[in-house]
Enzyme design. Sequence first.
Site, PDB file in Angstrom:
ATOM      1  N   HIS A  75     -55.714  22.433  31.856  1.00 23.64           N
ATOM      2  CA  HIS A  75     -54.835  23.999  32.778  1.00 23.64           C
ATOM      3  C   HIS A  75     -55.114  24.849  33.987  1.00 23.64           C
ATOM      4  O   HIS A  75     -53.985  24.903  34.942  1.00 23.64           O
ATOM      5  CB  HIS A  75     -54.104  24.883  31.619  1.00 23.64           C
ATOM      6  CG  HIS A  75     -53.624  24.484  30.152  1.00 23.64           C
ATOM      7  ND1 HIS A  75     -53.527  24.726  29.265  1.00 23.64           N
ATOM      8  CD2 HIS A  75     -53.365  22.820  30.165  1.00 23.64           C
ATOM      9  CE1 HIS A  75     -52.650  23.709  28.440  1.00 23.64           C
ATOM     10  NE2 HIS A  75     -52.691  22.681  28.845  1.00 23.64           N
ATOM     11  N   HIS A 121     -45.308  19.722  30.222  1.00 24.72           N
ATOM     12  CA  HIS A 121     -46.405  20.435  30.432  1.00 24.72           C
ATOM     13  C   HIS A 121     -47.086  18.920  30.106  1.00 24.72           C
ATOM     14  O   HIS A 121     -48.673  19.494  30.400  1.00 24.72           O
ATOM     15  CB  HIS A 121     -46.719  20.750  28.395  1.00 24.72           C
ATOM     16  CG  HIS A 121     -47.874  21.386  29.026  1.00 24.72           C
ATOM     17  ND1 HIS A 121     -48.292  22.394  28.785  1.00 24.72           N
ATOM     18  CD2 HIS A 121     -49.046  20.714  28.164  1.00 24.72           C
ATOM     19  CE1 HIS A 121     -49.430  22.476  29.044  1.00 24.72           C
ATOM     20  NE2 HIS A 121     -50.193  21.471  28.408  1.00 24.72           N
ATOM     21  N   ASP A 133     -50.084  18.186  32.159  1.00 25.44           N
ATOM     22  CA  ASP A 133     -51.840  17.792  31.717  1.00 25.44           C
ATOM     23  C   ASP A 133     -52.655  16.399  32.582  1.00 25.44           C
ATOM     24  O   ASP A 133     -53.460  16.826  32.660  1.00 25.44           O
ATOM     25  CB  ASP A 133     -51.987  17.732  30.300  1.00 25.44           C
ATOM     26  CG  ASP A 133     -51.608  18.777  29.305  1.00 25.44           C
ATOM     27  OD1 ASP A 133     -52.088  20.268  29.336  1.00 25.44           O
ATOM     28  OD2 ASP A 133     -51.126  18.137  27.719  1.00 25.44           O
ATOM     29  N   HIS A 179     -54.469  12.784  27.005  1.00 26.80           N
ATOM     30  CA  HIS A 179     -55.863  13.466  27.404  1.00 26.80           C
ATOM     31  C   HIS A 179     -56.831  11.790  27.544  1.00 26.80           C
ATOM     32  O   HIS A 179     -57.575  11.688  29.052  1.00 26.80           O
ATOM     33  CB  HIS A 179     -56.449  14.335  27.046  1.00 26.80           C
ATOM     34  CG  HIS A 179     -55.423  15.500  27.554  1.00 26.80           C
ATOM     35  ND1 HIS A 179     -56.086  16.187  28.052  1.00 26.80           N
ATOM     36  CD2 HIS A 179     -55.756  16.869  26.702  1.00 26.80           C
ATOM     37  CE1 HIS A 179     -54.838  17.407  28.398  1.00 26.80           C
ATOM     38  NE2 HIS A 179     -55.205  17.370  27.441  1.00 26.80           N
TER      39      HIS A 179
END
Length: 314
Positions: free
Chosen positions: A82, A239, A243, A266
């Site tokens: 973030h 969001h 990321d 991720h």
Amino acid sequence: MRPSSYNQRTLSKIASLQGVGLHSGARVTLTLRPAPPGHGIVFVRTDLARPVSIPALAEYVVDTSLATTLGRDGVRVGTVEHLMAALAGMGIDNLRVELDGPEVPIMDGSAAPFAALIQSAGVREQEAPKELLVIRKAVSVVDGDKQASLTPARHFRISCTIDFEHPVIQGQSFDLDFGDRDFAREISRARTFGFLRDVEKLKQMGLARGGSLENAIVVDEVSILNPDGLRFPDEFVRHKILDAIGDVSLFGRPVIGHMTAYKTGHALNHKLVRKVMSDPSCYEIVPARRRELEGMGLGFSGLAGALDFEPLVA
């Protein structure tokens, strides 16, 4: 007079904030210190007998299971994505990031508090052009039904789709074109999210100790548990883009290319970055100067929205 280059940036002054780590639950102070041209973003653990510096680069990623974690010589800094998204989204190239704990504070679960901190400190342009990583040929990675790719483009763009079998989330898509300067307004406020069943399991494992409805969207089997609801109707996919921006920033340079992401996380984002870096024919490092960019067929003025960032927060 038109600029001949887009220059590197750092902060005008030192800025800091405090918060808790999402997984560790530890109270952490984060301090951002201006750094010289070419320094890059470097994390420094100051709580150790001998401070350890960890560059924010893909080669230092040691874990992507729950967040993006960097490590060096056995020392780790967790949940960097973030903050990295805020730095990338607001055009910061050089910074010393000091932490007196093992994890970047989660704050409200978005990048907005970090963007606000950058805005409060002010941005200083430096006497050196940015270095760009220009994607020269398509690269893709797959994991089951998940996939991510980077293809050549004239500036940085992310197209993301998610698909959950959940009545609140289901399928969502969002396209962010950095040429429109949309990061602060459209992406920075989107919060991380999780399912109640998973949160309970994580807490039993000693993780998510700092997690709460104050720093994450939590959904049960049918509804959102946060009393204030969502900040955007499609906050979940926004969001995921946040990321991805943070993960892709671990190239260490602004990217010129189009990222397409389907159900990524991720791990797959990092796999894509590593695959690009493993083949030098996939990319080219170019100074952000008019002469070089126009020589490559990239419109210099068209990159203004992607490189000449305004430090504004919605």
